[in-house]
Scaffold this motif. Sequence first.
Motif, PDB file in Angstrom:
ATOM      1  N   PRO A   1      70.867  28.603  11.942  1.00 29.48           N
ATOM      2  CA  PRO A   1      70.961  29.870  11.207  1.00 29.48           C
ATOM      3  C   PRO A   1      69.850  30.837  11.610  1.00 29.48           C
ATOM      4  O   PRO A   1      68.712  30.411  11.842  1.00 29.48           O
ATOM      5  CB  PRO A   1      70.808  29.443   9.742  1.00 29.48           C
ATOM      6  N   GLN A   2      70.201  32.100  11.671  1.00 28.13           N
ATOM      7  CA  GLN A   2      69.266  33.163  12.055  1.00 28.13           C
ATOM      8  C   GLN A   2      67.925  33.037  11.330  1.00 28.13           C
ATOM      9  O   GLN A   2      66.858  33.136  11.934  1.00 28.13           O
ATOM     10  CB  GLN A   2      69.932  34.500  11.705  1.00 28.13           C
ATOM     11  N   GLU A   3      67.987  32.771  10.020  1.00 30.26           N
ATOM     12  CA  GLU A   3      66.750  32.769   9.223  1.00 30.26           C
ATOM     13  C   GLU A   3      65.830  31.595   9.548  1.00 30.26           C
ATOM     14  O   GLU A   3      64.669  31.599   9.183  1.00 30.26           O
ATOM     15  CB  GLU A   3      67.088  32.739   7.728  1.00 30.26           C
ATOM     16  N   ASN A   4      66.360  30.565  10.211  1.00 28.46           N
ATOM     17  CA  ASN A   4      65.525  29.421  10.587  1.00 28.46           C
ATOM     18  C   ASN A   4      64.937  29.562  11.988  1.00 28.46           C
ATOM     19  O   ASN A   4      64.149  28.723  12.421  1.00 28.46           O
ATOM     20  CB  ASN A   4      66.335  28.116  10.546  1.00 28.46           C
ATOM     21  N   ALA A   5      65.326  30.649  12.697  1.00 27.48           N
ATOM     22  CA  ALA A   5      65.000  30.710  14.124  1.00 27.48           C
ATOM     23  C   ALA A   5      63.492  30.791  14.399  1.00 27.48           C
ATOM     24  O   ALA A   5      62.969  30.049  15.238  1.00 27.48           O
ATOM     25  CB  ALA A   5      65.715  31.889  14.763  1.00 27.48           C
ATOM     26  N   THR A   6      62.778  31.643  13.649  1.00 29.68           N
ATOM     27  CA  THR A   6      61.345  31.786  13.947  1.00 29.68           C
ATOM     28  C   THR A   6      60.601  30.478  13.680  1.00 29.68           C
ATOM     29  O   THR A   6      59.628  30.158  14.365  1.00 29.68           O
ATOM     30  CB  THR A   6      60.687  32.902  13.119  1.00 29.68           C
ATOM     31  N   GLU A   7      61.091  29.736  12.703  1.00 28.65           N
ATOM     32  CA  GLU A   7      60.481  28.449  12.372  1.00 28.65           C
ATOM     33  C   GLU A   7      60.614  27.483  13.559  1.00 28.65           C
ATOM     34  O   GLU A   7      59.636  26.877  13.995  1.00 28.65           O
ATOM     35  CB  GLU A   7      61.243  27.923  11.166  1.00 28.65           C
ATOM     36  N   ALA A   8      61.828  27.381  14.106  1.00 31.79           N
ATOM     37  CA  ALA A   8      62.037  26.499  15.258  1.00 31.79           C
ATOM     38  C   ALA A   8      61.264  27.025  16.465  1.00 31.79           C
ATOM     39  O   ALA A   8      60.818  26.256  17.321  1.00 31.79           O
ATOM     40  CB  ALA A   8      63.520  26.402  15.576  1.00 31.79           C
ATOM     41  N   GLY A   9      61.094  28.371  16.505  1.00 35.39           N
ATOM     42  CA  GLY A   9      60.402  29.005  17.627  1.00 35.39           C
ATOM     43  C   GLY A   9      58.935  28.616  17.739  1.00 35.39           C
ATOM     44  O   GLY A   9      58.283  28.903  18.747  1.00 35.39           O
ATOM     45  N   LEU A  10      58.393  27.960  16.703  1.00 36.18           N
ATOM     46  CA  LEU A  10      56.993  27.511  16.777  1.00 36.18           C
ATOM     47  C   LEU A  10      56.849  26.375  17.787  1.00 36.18           C
ATOM     48  O   LEU A  10      55.765  26.082  18.264  1.00 36.18           O
ATOM     49  CB  LEU A  10      56.516  27.006  15.408  1.00 36.18           C
ATOM     50  N   ILE A  11      57.960  25.712  18.091  1.00 39.57           N
ATOM     51  CA  ILE A  11      57.920  24.589  19.031  1.00 39.57           C
ATOM     52  C   ILE A  11      58.303  25.108  20.413  1.00 39.57           C
ATOM     53  O   ILE A  11      59.316  25.804  20.565  1.00 39.57           O
ATOM     54  CB  ILE A  11      58.908  23.473  18.590  1.00 39.57           C
ATOM     55  N   ASN A  12      57.498  24.775  21.396  1.00 42.33           N
ATOM     56  CA  ASN A  12      57.724  25.283  22.755  1.00 42.33           C
ATOM     57  C   ASN A  12      58.881  24.576  23.451  1.00 42.33           C
ATOM     58  O   ASN A  12      59.280  23.490  23.047  1.00 42.33           O
ATOM     59  CB  ASN A  12      56.459  25.074  23.604  1.00 42.33           C
ATOM     60  N   ASN A  13      59.350  25.190  24.513  1.00 39.09           N
ATOM     61  CA  ASN A  13      60.334  24.589  25.428  1.00 39.09           C
ATOM     62  C   ASN A  13      61.686  24.291  24.809  1.00 39.09           C
ATOM     63  O   ASN A  13      62.359  23.351  25.200  1.00 39.09           O
ATOM     64  CB  ASN A  13      59.792  23.283  26.046  1.00 39.09           C
ATOM     65  N   LEU A  14      62.088  25.073  23.824  1.00 40.60           N
ATOM     66  CA  LEU A  14      63.441  24.899  23.279  1.00 40.60           C
ATOM     67  C   LEU A  14      64.240  26.179  23.547  1.00 40.60           C
ATOM     68  O   LEU A  14      63.679  27.277  23.576  1.00 40.60           O
ATOM     69  CB  LEU A  14      63.397  24.661  21.765  1.00 40.60           C
ATOM     70  N   GLU A  15      65.550  26.004  23.742  1.00 43.72           N
ATOM     71  CA  GLU A  15      66.437  27.176  23.830  1.00 43.72           C
ATOM     72  C   GLU A  15      67.047  27.355  22.455  1.00 43.72           C
ATOM     73  O   GLU A  15      67.908  26.567  22.049  1.00 43.72           O
ATOM     74  CB  GLU A  15      67.572  26.890  24.812  1.00 43.72           C
ATOM     75  N   ILE A  16      66.583  28.379  21.755  1.00 42.73           N
ATOM     76  CA  ILE A  16      67.002  28.542  20.363  1.00 42.73           C
ATOM     77  C   ILE A  16      68.004  29.698  20.254  1.00 42.73           C
ATOM     78  O   ILE A  16      67.695  30.827  20.651  1.00 42.73           O
ATOM     79  CB  ILE A  16      65.779  28.812  19.473  1.00 42.73           C
ATOM     80  N   PHE A  17      69.179  29.397  19.711  1.00 40.74           N
ATOM     81  CA  PHE A  17      70.194  30.429  19.524  1.00 40.74           C
ATOM     82  C   PHE A  17      70.370  30.695  18.038  1.00 40.74           C
ATOM     83  O   PHE A  17      70.907  29.841  17.309  1.00 40.74           O
ATOM     84  CB  PHE A  17      71.531  29.993  20.137  1.00 40.74           C
ATOM     85  N   PRO A  18      69.913  31.869  17.561  1.00 39.10           N
ATOM     86  CA  PRO A  18      70.087  32.187  16.138  1.00 39.10           C
ATOM     87  C   PRO A  18      71.515  32.662  15.884  1.00 39.10           C
ATOM     88  O   PRO A  18      71.980  33.582  16.546  1.00 39.10           O
ATOM     89  CB  PRO A  18      69.090  33.326  15.899  1.00 39.10           C
ATOM     90  N   VAL A  19      72.173  32.043  14.927  1.00 33.86           N
ATOM     91  CA  VAL A  19      73.590  32.345  14.679  1.00 33.86           C
ATOM     92  C   VAL A  19      73.745  32.986  13.307  1.00 33.86           C
ATOM     93  O   VAL A  19      73.138  32.543  12.336  1.00 33.86           O
ATOM     94  CB  VAL A  19      74.416  31.036  14.720  1.00 33.86           C
ATOM     95  N   ASN A  20      74.576  34.061  13.266  1.00 32.61           N
ATOM     96  CA  ASN A  20      74.835  34.716  11.979  1.00 32.61           C
ATOM     97  C   ASN A  20      76.048  34.146  11.273  1.00 32.61           C
ATOM     98  O   ASN A  20      76.044  33.957  10.071  1.00 32.61           O
ATOM     99  CB  ASN A  20      75.065  36.217  12.187  1.00 32.61           C
ATOM    100  N   ASN A  21      77.108  33.923  12.057  1.00 26.61           N
ATOM    101  CA  ASN A  21      78.324  33.392  11.429  1.00 26.61           C
ATOM    102  C   ASN A  21      79.141  32.580  12.422  1.00 26.61           C
ATOM    103  O   ASN A  21      78.894  32.616  13.630  1.00 26.61           O
ATOM    104  CB  ASN A  21      79.150  34.524  10.805  1.00 26.61           C
ATOM    105  N   LEU A  22      80.118  31.881  11.893  1.00 23.50           N
ATOM    106  CA  LEU A  22      80.909  30.940  12.694  1.00 23.50           C
ATOM    107  C   LEU A  22      81.685  31.667  13.792  1.00 23.50           C
ATOM    108  O   LEU A  22      81.739  31.214  14.940  1.00 23.50           O
ATOM    109  CB  LEU A  22      81.862  30.177  11.766  1.00 23.50           C
ATOM    110  N   ARG A  23      82.258  32.816  13.445  1.00 26.17           N
ATOM    111  CA  ARG A  23      83.064  33.571  14.416  1.00 26.17           C
ATOM    112  C   ARG A  23      82.210  33.937  15.638  1.00 26.17           C
ATOM    113  O   ARG A  23      82.611  33.765  16.781  1.00 26.17           O
ATOM    114  CB  ARG A  23      83.588  34.838  13.721  1.00 26.17           C
ATOM    115  N   GLN A  24      80.990  34.428  15.334  1.00 20.91           N
ATOM    116  CA  GLN A  24      80.071  34.836  16.409  1.00 20.91           C
ATOM    117  C   GLN A  24      79.765  33.637  17.317  1.00 20.91           C
ATOM    118  O   GLN A  24      79.748  33.766  18.551  1.00 20.91           O
ATOM    119  CB  GLN A  24      78.771  35.363  15.773  1.00 20.91           C
TER     120      GLN A  24
END
Length: 510
Positions: free
Chosen positions: A140-163
């Motif tokens: 989820p978009q709102e969790n993205a910055t949190e996961a972004g604290l960890i290096n070397n990950l490809e993080i895709f923030p998602v708003n909804n299922l259709r997207q």
Amino acid sequence: MSSRIFSAANIGLNSHLIEVEADVSAGLPNFLIVGLPDAAVSEAKERVRSAIKNADLLFPRTKTTVNLAPADLKKIGPSFDLPIAVAILTTRKQIKLTEADQRALFIGELSLDGSLRPVNGILSIAESMAKQGLKRIYLPQENATEAGLINNLEIFPVNNLRQLVEHLNGHEQINKLQPQPLPPFLPTEPRILLSQIKGQEQVKRALIIAAAGYHNLLMSGPPGSGKTLLAKALTGLLPPLSLEEALEVSKIYSLSGLLPKNQPLLYARPFRSPHHTASGIALVGGGAFPKPGEITLAHRGILFLDELPEFPRQVLESLRQPLEDGLVTISRTATTVQFPAKFTLIATANPCPCGFLTDADRQCTCSLGQIRNYQKKLSGPLLDRIDLHVEVPRLKTEELLANISESTGNQEILIKIQTAQKIQIARLGERGLFYNSEMDHRLTEQFCRLDEAGQQLIKQALVKYQLSARGYYKILKISRTIADLEASETIKLQHLAEALQYRQNILSTE
Ligand SMILES: Nc1ncnc2c1ncn2[C@@H]1O[C@H](COP(=O)(O)OP(=O)(O)OP(=O)(O)O)[C@@H](O)[C@H]1O
Ligand SMILES: [Mg+2]
């Protein structure tokens, strides 16, 4: 037709990889989720079905089975909605996963309209993913910055299922989270400064020592003498968390759903002050699916127990093991979970029910029995774990009428504490420890050597106060902190003598 994708589950602060398998086969319309799901996971059925329909996608009209593996691992919470939906959509090729996406992690709660809601515990999941060499995560978009604290990950923030479906099918790209600089530490002004509290110089000194080495402290004295006020002033004496500590603490708050929005990294040292009506589980942690309690939320910070004797004795006794080990083990039939709990206990107490037992000028109105009953609530073993015991006397008239002295600036004290801590970290860092209070008896022997005069003094104290082995080592550790506050390499006689003052059990009526 079947499919398999990956998700993750937290058991305590440890994350485990979960395989989400979906199978759609001929048969009457039926939707089953198997693999030890808790109530929230079962409710996922309704959310997933509505979210898929509302995203203009097709929910299978035949028999649909979802398996969350491994089956013996308890799965908690709604974070499996998204992987379940993606797995179902993949069976009928409504989603075509690339090879990289087949190894990606999907996490998120779906709302009925198909939009994604944030979930708890992303930081531990992202950290353990990186350790296991997994790369890509859809969350989820709102969790993205949190996961972004960890290096070397490809993080895709998602708003909804259709997207997400459009992205996975290669129609409309979701932008990867760009590496962010670490959020800066923004100091906040403490609500009460030490210099704004009148008198009580000895207590203030004890607070500084407690803050410098993270030693447990008990303040005892008559009502209204400023105990609660002094404890609150401690917040202004705590240096911010180091990056390593901030990550540890943020993981706990992430798991508890307490990370403030847009602030994924907590730098402020925790200061938790649960009320004395708090239950044992609220304090220590627990529940059918063990959750962190106040002692874990106070990890690397302060647990402030105001009016200590008012807490139920059983609750206080449950603090003994965590105070010793710096972690708490919670065993349930399904799982055993360990949470870190390296907290500093700051407590206050009145010496008796009326509060005036130790007051030189006011008569105590309690009977001996009442005093005994009151003091019995604090067991010997608990008191033995408290390094510093100080008395907070009623202010003298002239102290009370004096103007508030602004002489010792808070900033100067804070710098002194920080310098003392740097000395400790330099000494203990290579052993994975930070502060003097964390030393075990071997390290204490190694780093707290006394000279001839010091040895003589501690020998006398051992006889006079009948100190326990724990008490002996605690005195050495406090002396070490007092010496570090003066940047003195050796523990001098005056450091030891000061440490000894704080060890007399002032609650004792004998
Ligand atoms: N040393 C002090 N300097 C300035 N104000 C003080 C001092 N001590 C107490 N006060 C005032 O008295 C109020 C009560 O103090 P506090 O709540 O800290 O007392 P306490 O020792 O915790 O009492 P109790 O045992 O009843 O909980 C404070 O809010 C503050 O206004
Ligand atoms: Mg109080």
